[in-house]
Structures are given as C-alpha cells and as structure tokens.
Design a protein around this motif. Structure first.
Motif, short mmCIF file in Angstrom:
data_model
loop_
_atom_site.label_atom_id
_atom_site.label_comp_id
_atom_site.label_asym_id
_atom_site.label_seq_id
_atom_site.Cartn_x
_atom_site.Cartn_y
_atom_site.Cartn_z
N ALA A 299 0.83 -1.20 0.00
CA ALA A 299 0.00 0.00 0.00
C ALA A 299 0.87 1.25 0.00
CB ALA A 299 -0.90 0.00 1.22
N PRO A 300 0.42 2.29 -0.70
CA PRO A 300 1.16 3.56 -0.67
C PRO A 300 1.18 4.13 0.74
CG PRO A 300 -0.70 3.67 -2.21
CD PRO A 300 -0.76 2.35 -1.51
N LYS A 301 2.21 4.86 1.05
CA LYS A 301 2.34 5.51 2.35
C LYS A 301 1.92 6.97 2.22
CE LYS A 301 4.75 2.23 4.56
NZ LYS A 301 4.11 1.32 5.37
N CYS A 302 1.20 7.45 3.21
CA CYS A 302 0.83 8.86 3.23
C CYS A 302 2.02 9.67 3.73
CB CYS A 302 -0.35 9.10 4.16
SG CYS A 302 -1.88 8.45 3.51
N SER A 303 2.18 10.83 3.17
CA SER A 303 3.22 11.72 3.67
C SER A 303 2.75 12.33 4.97
CB SER A 303 3.54 12.80 2.64
OG SER A 303 2.40 13.56 2.36
N LEU A 304 3.68 12.83 5.74
CA LEU A 304 3.33 13.44 7.02
C LEU A 304 2.66 14.78 6.78
CD1 LEU A 304 6.61 12.68 8.96
CD2 LEU A 304 4.43 11.48 9.11
N SER A 305 1.71 15.12 7.61
CA SER A 305 1.01 16.39 7.49
C SER A 305 1.98 17.56 7.58
CB SER A 305 -0.07 16.52 8.56
OG SER A 305 -1.06 15.55 8.34
N ALA A 306 3.09 17.37 8.27
CA ALA A 306 4.07 18.44 8.43
C ALA A 306 4.69 18.85 7.10
CB ALA A 306 5.16 18.01 9.40
N SER A 307 4.52 18.03 6.06
CA SER A 307 5.09 18.37 4.76
C SER A 307 4.36 19.54 4.10
CB SER A 307 5.04 17.15 3.84
OG SER A 307 3.70 16.82 3.54
N ARG A 308 3.19 19.87 4.57
CA ARG A 308 2.41 20.99 4.03
C ARG A 308 3.00 22.29 4.56
NH1 ARG A 308 -2.82 21.44 2.22
NH2 ARG A 308 -3.17 19.26 2.68
N PRO A 309 3.27 23.25 3.68
CA PRO A 309 3.81 24.54 4.14
C PRO A 309 2.88 25.19 5.16
CG PRO A 309 3.81 24.42 1.74
CD PRO A 309 3.06 23.22 2.25
N GLU B 67 -4.29 4.02 6.57
CA GLU B 67 -4.45 5.13 7.50
C GLU B 67 -3.75 6.33 6.88
OE1 GLU B 67 -3.04 6.44 11.95
OE2 GLU B 67 -3.32 4.30 11.56
N GLY B 68 -4.52 7.39 6.64
CA GLY B 68 -3.92 8.56 6.00
C GLY B 68 -4.83 9.76 6.05
N ASP B 69 -4.35 10.84 5.48
CA ASP B 69 -4.96 12.16 5.55
C ASP B 69 -5.68 12.47 4.23
OD1 ASP B 69 -5.48 14.91 5.66
OD2 ASP B 69 -3.62 15.33 6.75
#
Length: 136
Positions: free
Chosen positions: A2-12, A115-117
């Motif tokens: 399954a693809p991994k979600c990036s961390l929310s912190a990656s958003r400016p 589990e992701g955003d």
C-alpha cells in the motif's frame, strides 16, 4: 504494498488546512467508532441513503479502481463493492479506530486499507477511476 501517506508536516505552514483540528478528530472518532455502525448509521446514514448517494459516481465497471476517502468503518465501501471488485477498492481514513472496524468486516477483506490524511492523498493525480467521499 500500500502507498504511504506523507506526514502532514510536509504541508507549508502558509497553506491553510480545511480541517484544523485533526488531533481532536482522532479522539472523537476513537470513542465514536465503538458505536458508529450500530447507533450513528442506522439513524443518520442508512443503506438506502448510501446507495442513492453513490449513484452519481457511476460505478459501472467491476474493474474500476476506487478510493473511499474518509472511509471510516467501511459503511460506504460496502455500497461501493456492490459494483466494484473489493480488490480494486482502497479505504483511506485518518482514524485507526474506525479502520479497525472496517478490517473486521468480512466483505471488505480484499480491500486495501490505509491510514492517511484526506488532505494529503498518497496517490498521484488520476491514480484511480473514482475518488469517493461520503462525509456528512
């Protein structure tokens, strides 16, 4: 895999989020997941309502790739798999507690559960044929 979600912190920091209180939502759904399918859905989101809401998605092919964004306990996903093979369906939600309920449903065993955003999808543009979100 399954693809991994990036961390929310990656958003400016300058880019506002639609949902500002994800930590509160985590705890809200932690407790709501206990009764979600037995108390919330029967009174507010019935199978007939779900099936009618899915009609505009035009799920005409069992081989379509579909993501149920904010899929929670998989209630809407159960409507999706009436039309699409479960192995072609991804359930994505931020709540591990809601997803634990989805994993318990035999009909959803072949679905991919992530589990992701919902505001930071782990897929390239046009990855799937349909992205469905049935939030109320």
């Amino acid at each position: 895999m399954a693809p991994k979600c990036s961390l929310s912190a990656s958003r400016p920091a300058s880019q506002p989020r639609f949902i500002q209180h994800k930590k509160e939502a985590f705890w809200f759904y932690r407790f709501l997941s206990i009764v979600y399918d037995h108390v919330i859905n029967p009174g507010h989101w019935t199978e007939d309502m779900r099936d009618e809401a899915l009609e505009p998605a035009d799920l005409y092919d069992r081989n379509m790739k579909v993501v149920d964004v904010g899929g929670g306990t998989g209630f809407t996903t159960l409507g999706i798999i009436k039309h699409v093979d479960p192995k072609n369906v991804i359930i994505l939600d931020q709540s591990p507690h809601q997803l634990a309920k989805a994993r318990q449903k035999e009909a959803l065993k072949e679905c991919t559960i992530i589990e992701g955003d919902a505001e930071d999808l782990p897929f390239p543009t046009d990855y799937c044929d349909r992205y469905i979100s049935a939030g109320r």
